[in-house]
Design an enzyme around this catalytic site. Structure first.
Site, PDB file in Angstrom:
ATOM      1  CB  CYS A  62      -4.485  -1.876   4.214  1.00  0.00           C
ATOM      2  SG  CYS A  62      -3.708  -2.178   5.829  1.00  0.00           S
ATOM      3  CB  SER A  69      -0.839  -4.307   8.390  1.00  0.00           C
ATOM      4  OG  SER A  69      -1.370  -4.706   9.628  1.00  0.00           O
ATOM      5  CE  LYS A 100      -7.142   1.386   3.568  1.00  0.00           C
ATOM      6  NZ  LYS A 100      -5.911   1.734   4.319  1.00  0.00           N
ATOM      7  CD  GLU A 126      -2.546   1.145   2.750  1.00  0.00           C
ATOM      8  OE1 GLU A 126      -3.482   1.938   2.899  1.00  0.00           O
ATOM      9  OE2 GLU A 126      -2.232   0.295   3.616  1.00  0.00           O
ATOM     10  CG  ASP A 150      14.149   0.421  32.481  1.00  0.00           C
ATOM     11  OD1 ASP A 150      13.551  -0.620  32.171  1.00  0.00           O
ATOM     12  OD2 ASP A 150      13.787   1.161  33.407  1.00  0.00           O
ATOM     13  CB  SER A 166      21.598   4.029  35.075  1.00  0.00           C
ATOM     14  OG  SER A 166      20.733   2.922  34.834  1.00  0.00           O
ATOM     15  CB  THR A 179      17.023   4.230  28.906  1.00  0.00           C
ATOM     16  OG1 THR A 179      17.140   5.149  30.000  1.00  0.00           O
ATOM     17  CG2 THR A 179      18.238   4.370  28.005  1.00  0.00           C
TER      18      THR A 179
END
Length: 566
Positions: free
Chosen positions: A156, A193, A116, A41, A310, A306, A411
């Site tokens: 789609c 998608s 569409k 698409e 994370d 750190s 983060t």
């Protein structure tokens, strides 16, 4: 009829570059007796183009590119046809002024063959801002090998009409129903998608319903690649007329699949290609970082490391996406940073093999205190002092990113962003939030998987360390802490993440009222506290960097809550 499924990764707005990509596919399959090439698409402009579609010059350029590409393809092969997604201007002045359309390029010319019908306006989608709905379904008649092929073309959302599978559908016509009496030889869906976990399996089930209803094979070609916050997984496929999977293209990478319609008779199982959901998430996030950096012109990234879980996860994803030499880590200990965290951050950087540097911030903190001691309010204390540490770190990271033209990767995770456990102009600084759509408990799961034997395939594909831990048990098992005051823990301010995250998931992704969550057994006071934190943090999220969407409801363009509200 022999088809080529061209699962492409476009750059939005790069009509020349995207046309060249399409041409290279056609050049590659020139000698393989392919009759029709199918692209995704809006493959010429890339999806989603958003307000680029308001530029009228775009469509003159698009017309010129289509004319040139048609001639080049004709010189390449007179027998090859190509389906390409475009934005088609309407002939009048009414708004919206466009159709989301498909053209066929054949023998030196091109023409519109489909438009569409169902235009999504939920979550991240806003197609009715730009496009009109087509009034009827589209059928393409093509002569190949002395046979007239009757081909239905959908775009789609046009096949997303199975309420029993989706639980809901866009109000309007059912494009598949209007094709049921046409006795089609083939249905093609050109799609863009975005990735959500388990969505590729749902796509196949929905397409299988269309195949059974129409009693014809279905070809589904999806865009791949990262475009801003969205990640497109590709995962294009072919089904036979009974809805059985016959062919599936790889997820998360460009690919061209060749398919002979007459051979679509076997039955294969419909299954996910990867062993675990963690592997799928990891590959999606790697692609998102890689493409965001590449398409925005960044060659390298910088991260504040750190010693927590994370930043360890983000560093690992960044190395997989960009390579060891392109990732730089900065350690910025304060007087409240534990020796263990500094050691853990250094050990992680060494395991990954990335460049890392330590820049202590104690002197900078003292300088701020000296300056602010002369103000009316005196030296910052409490949460103001904690936030000041975070903002000092954020300023240092932004300065280094500017100086060296690095992409600063934020983060923070979804749990923190949801309840505001993050600092504006501090740890929220960055050009991209890598795990901003992962709850903290999902971060735990993903890091445990990375350090397990199950990650061996990803380690090999992305040139990560082949043996031993990457994140490390010290990082994975330590209690979460911002380390902005002595002996601080996240649990001092927040419920335990295994309690918090299900409540957040209910509020954010399932849109459940607080009374429903309480009825499910969650503590009333905790639910009200979390709901209040979620609302009060809205102003922070408005100023957060874009994040990579991997859930059905992420913060960002698909989350449109007011800041000032009751």
């Amino acid at each position: 009829m022999k088809l080529a499924l061209a699962q492409l990764n476009p750059v939005i707005g790069d009509l020349d570059g995207n046309a060249e990509k399409i041409f290279e596919v056609c050049k590659e399959i020139k000698n393989k007796n392919i009759d029709l090439v199918i692209t995704p698409e809006l493959s010429l402009i890339g999806y989603p183009p958003k307000d680029l579609l308001f530029n009228p010059r775009l469509f003159e350029e698009q017309k010129d590119v289509l004319n040139k590409l048609s001639k080049r393809l004709s010189n390449l092969s007179q027998d090859l046809s190509v389906l390409i997604g475009i934005a088609e201007p309407t002939p009048d002045i009414d708004i919206p002024k466009l159709y989301n359309s498909v053209v066929i390029l054949k023998k030196g010319s091109w023409r519109i063959v489909a438009r569409k019908q169902l235009l999504p306006t939920y979550d991240v989608f806003d197609e009715k801002r730009y496009f009109r709905s087509a009034e009827k379904s589209s059928i393409l008649n093509l002569n190949y090998q002395e046979k007239l092929w009757k081909i239905g073309i959908t775009i789609c959302e046009d096949i997303w009409v199975e309420k029993n599978l989706q639980n809901e559908k866009i109000l309007g016509k059912d494009p598949i129903r209007s094709l049921e009496k046409e006795k089609l030889d083939l249905l093609i869906n050109l799609s863009a998608s975005p990735f959500i976990e388990s969505k590729s399996l749902l796509r196949q089930r929905i397409a299988a319903k269309a195949a059974i209803r129409l009693s014809c094979p279905v070809i589904y070609v999806n865009q791949v690649g990262g475009n801003d916050e969205l990640i497109f997984d590709g995962s294009s496929f072919a089904l036979n007329k009974k809805g059985n999977l016959q062919q599936e293209l790889p997820a998360f990478k460009e690919s061209v699949g060749l398919c002979d319609i007459s051979s679509l008779k076997q039955k294969l199982s419909i299954s996910s290609k990867y062993q675990t959901s963690q592997e799928v998430l990891f590959r999606a996030l790697v692609l998102g970082v890689k493409d965001y950096a590449r398409k925005c012109g960044f060659n390298s990234a910088i991260i504040g490391l750190s010693g927590g879980i994370d930043s360890a996860l983000v560093a690992t994803i960044a190395v997989a996406a960009l390579g060891i030499s392109k990732v730089h880590a900065i350690l910025m200990p304060s007087p409240w940073s534990s020796a263990g965290s500094v050691k853990d951050a250094t050990t992680l950087a060494t395991r990954l093999g990335i460049h890392h540097q330590k820049i202590p911030i104690s002197d900078v903190m003292n300088s701020f205190n000296d300056v602010l001691s002369n103000s009316t309010w005196g030296i910052p204390t409490g949460i103001t002092a904690e936030n000041l540490q975070s903002r000092i770190r954020g300023t240092i990271l932004m300065a280094l990113a500017n100086q060296k033209k690095h992409l600063l990767l934020s983060t923070g995770n979804k749990s923190e962003l949801a309840v505001g456990y993050c600092t504006l102009y501090g740890d929220m600084n960055g050009g991209l939030s890598v795990i901003g759509d992962l709850f903290k408990t999902s971060v735990f799961d993903l890091c445990n998987w990375i350090d397990s034997e199950s990650s061996s395939s990803c380690r090999n594909d992305f040139f990560l360390p082949q043996t031993g831990e990457i994140i490390g048990s010290e990082i994975r098992n330590k209690p979460p802490s911002a380390e902005l005051r002595p002996e601080q823990l996240d649990s001092d301010s927040l419920p335990d993440y295994f309690t918090l995250d299900p409540i957040l998931k209910g509020l954010i992704e399932e849109h459940l009222p607080t009374e429903v969550l309480i009825a499910k057994g969650f503590d009333k006071e905790i639910v009200f506290k979390v709901a209040n934190l979620l609302k009060n943090a809205e102003f922070k999220r408005y100023q957060a960097p874009p994040l990579l969407k991997i859930s059905n409801q992420a913060f960002g363009s698909g989350w449109k809550k007011p800041i000032a509200s009751k």
